[in-house]
Design a protein around this motif. Sequence first.
Motif, mmCIF file in Angstrom:
data_model
loop_
_atom_site.group_PDB
_atom_site.id
_atom_site.type_symbol
_atom_site.label_atom_id
_atom_site.label_comp_id
_atom_site.label_asym_id
_atom_site.label_seq_id
_atom_site.Cartn_x
_atom_site.Cartn_y
_atom_site.Cartn_z
ATOM 1 N N UNK A 107 0.830 -1.202 0.000
ATOM 2 C CA UNK A 107 0.000 0.000 0.000
ATOM 3 C C UNK A 107 0.868 1.258 0.000
ATOM 4 N N UNK A 108 1.948 1.229 0.765
ATOM 5 C CA UNK A 108 2.849 2.381 0.818
ATOM 6 C C UNK A 108 3.545 2.588 -0.517
ATOM 7 N N UNK A 109 3.930 1.489 -1.180
ATOM 8 C CA UNK A 109 4.576 1.619 -2.496
ATOM 9 C C UNK A 109 3.633 2.247 -3.504
ATOM 10 N N UNK A 110 2.388 1.822 -3.474
ATOM 11 C CA UNK A 110 1.416 2.399 -4.412
ATOM 12 C C UNK A 110 1.205 3.878 -4.108
ATOM 13 N N UNK A 111 1.089 4.227 -2.836
ATOM 14 C CA UNK A 111 0.912 5.620 -2.444
ATOM 15 C C UNK A 111 2.122 6.457 -2.844
ATOM 16 N N UNK A 112 3.318 5.888 -2.689
ATOM 17 C CA UNK A 112 4.549 6.588 -3.056
ATOM 18 C C UNK A 112 4.510 7.025 -4.517
ATOM 19 N N UNK A 113 4.145 6.095 -5.402
ATOM 20 C CA UNK A 113 4.166 6.427 -6.826
ATOM 21 C C UNK A 113 2.972 7.279 -7.233
ATOM 22 N N UNK A 114 1.867 7.177 -6.519
ATOM 23 C CA UNK A 114 0.758 8.085 -6.779
ATOM 24 C C UNK A 114 1.184 9.527 -6.508
ATOM 25 N N UNK A 115 1.942 9.724 -5.422
ATOM 26 C CA UNK A 115 2.395 11.076 -5.082
ATOM 27 C C UNK A 115 3.444 11.572 -6.075
ATOM 28 N N UNK A 116 4.398 10.712 -6.413
ATOM 29 C CA UNK A 116 5.425 11.120 -7.373
ATOM 30 C C UNK A 116 4.805 11.470 -8.720
ATOM 31 N N UNK A 117 3.803 10.698 -9.130
ATOM 32 C CA UNK A 117 3.136 10.950 -10.407
ATOM 33 C C UNK A 117 2.339 12.251 -10.369
ATOM 34 N N UNK A 118 1.695 12.520 -9.239
ATOM 35 C CA UNK A 118 0.930 13.756 -9.121
ATOM 36 C C UNK A 118 1.858 14.974 -9.117
ATOM 37 N N UNK A 119 3.021 14.835 -8.492
ATOM 38 C CA UNK A 119 3.984 15.928 -8.403
ATOM 39 C C UNK A 119 4.643 16.212 -9.748
ATOM 40 N N UNK A 120 4.900 15.142 -10.521
ATOM 41 C CA UNK A 120 5.584 15.286 -11.809
ATOM 42 C C UNK A 120 4.954 14.311 -12.803
ATOM 43 N N UNK A 121 3.829 14.697 -13.420
ATOM 44 C CA UNK A 121 3.074 13.748 -14.262
ATOM 45 C C UNK A 121 3.834 13.237 -15.482
ATOM 46 N N UNK A 122 4.739 14.042 -16.033
ATOM 47 C CA UNK A 122 5.457 13.632 -17.242
ATOM 48 C C UNK A 122 6.966 13.787 -17.036
ATOM 49 N N UNK A 123 7.554 12.884 -16.260
ATOM 50 C CA UNK A 123 8.987 13.006 -15.980
ATOM 51 C C UNK A 123 9.823 12.698 -17.216
ATOM 52 N N UNK A 124 10.955 13.387 -17.324
ATOM 53 C CA UNK A 124 11.849 13.186 -18.463
ATOM 54 C C UNK A 124 13.291 13.157 -17.977
ATOM 55 N N UNK A 125 14.126 12.497 -18.744
ATOM 56 C CA UNK A 125 15.551 12.561 -18.481
ATOM 57 C C UNK A 125 16.045 13.994 -18.648
#
Length: 226
Positions: free
Chosen positions: A14-32
């Motif tokens: 559950x924590x892993x899923x929450x972690x990536x939900x937050x990272x995705x919300x903070x930066x929806x389209x991450x790039x190198x």
Amino acid sequence: MKRKSPRPRGMGEAARREMFERLAAFNPKPRTELEYGTPFELLVAVTLSAQATDVGVNKATRRLFPVANTPAAILALGEEGLKRYISSIGLFNAKARNVIAACRILVEEHGGEVPEEREALERLPGVGRKTANVVLNTAFGQPTMAVDTHIFRVSNRTGLAPGKDVREVEDRLLERIPGKYLLDAHHWLILHGRYVCKARKPDCPNCIIRDLCRYPDKTPGHAEGA
């Protein structure tokens, strides 16, 4: 003698899923942060980035790519010609030698195109598993995980995917990251390690996953989350 901190507990599902939900919300389209326009430019940039900063590589490739950005064009420069463009980067002699050798294989065996298969990529001089994973993920959209020092640190500190070496961490990340986030996870984790979960002094007070992280030595700031 300073006592070593205990190994962090593993992060639950559950924590892993929450972690990536937050990272995705903070930066929806991450790039190198490496600058590139084609799979070949990315391959060269990643090859040059070993033990160098993305900023330094970008400065070099801004000079190089307008002049030569295909295997044939870089072969035409020759090893000494290539060195003139990348001499500001660490280990530039060895990197120039590897890039020229890789370009020769690309021209002779792949029609000047970057292959989309791991085995073929890893046959190129200067291309190891990590570089191949970056190219497969970023250029070709494959759900691979390139574990660099930042991702290794974040995976172990947070408890996301603890492991004693990069391959163990890679395998655990591929198992533990929710599938819908796997394609972008490499970028989220490397950026988090580069700007927040830094090696010497992690910025725990401003970390969006602070309450999920299992690192026992968080830097002080606001009160712990739930």
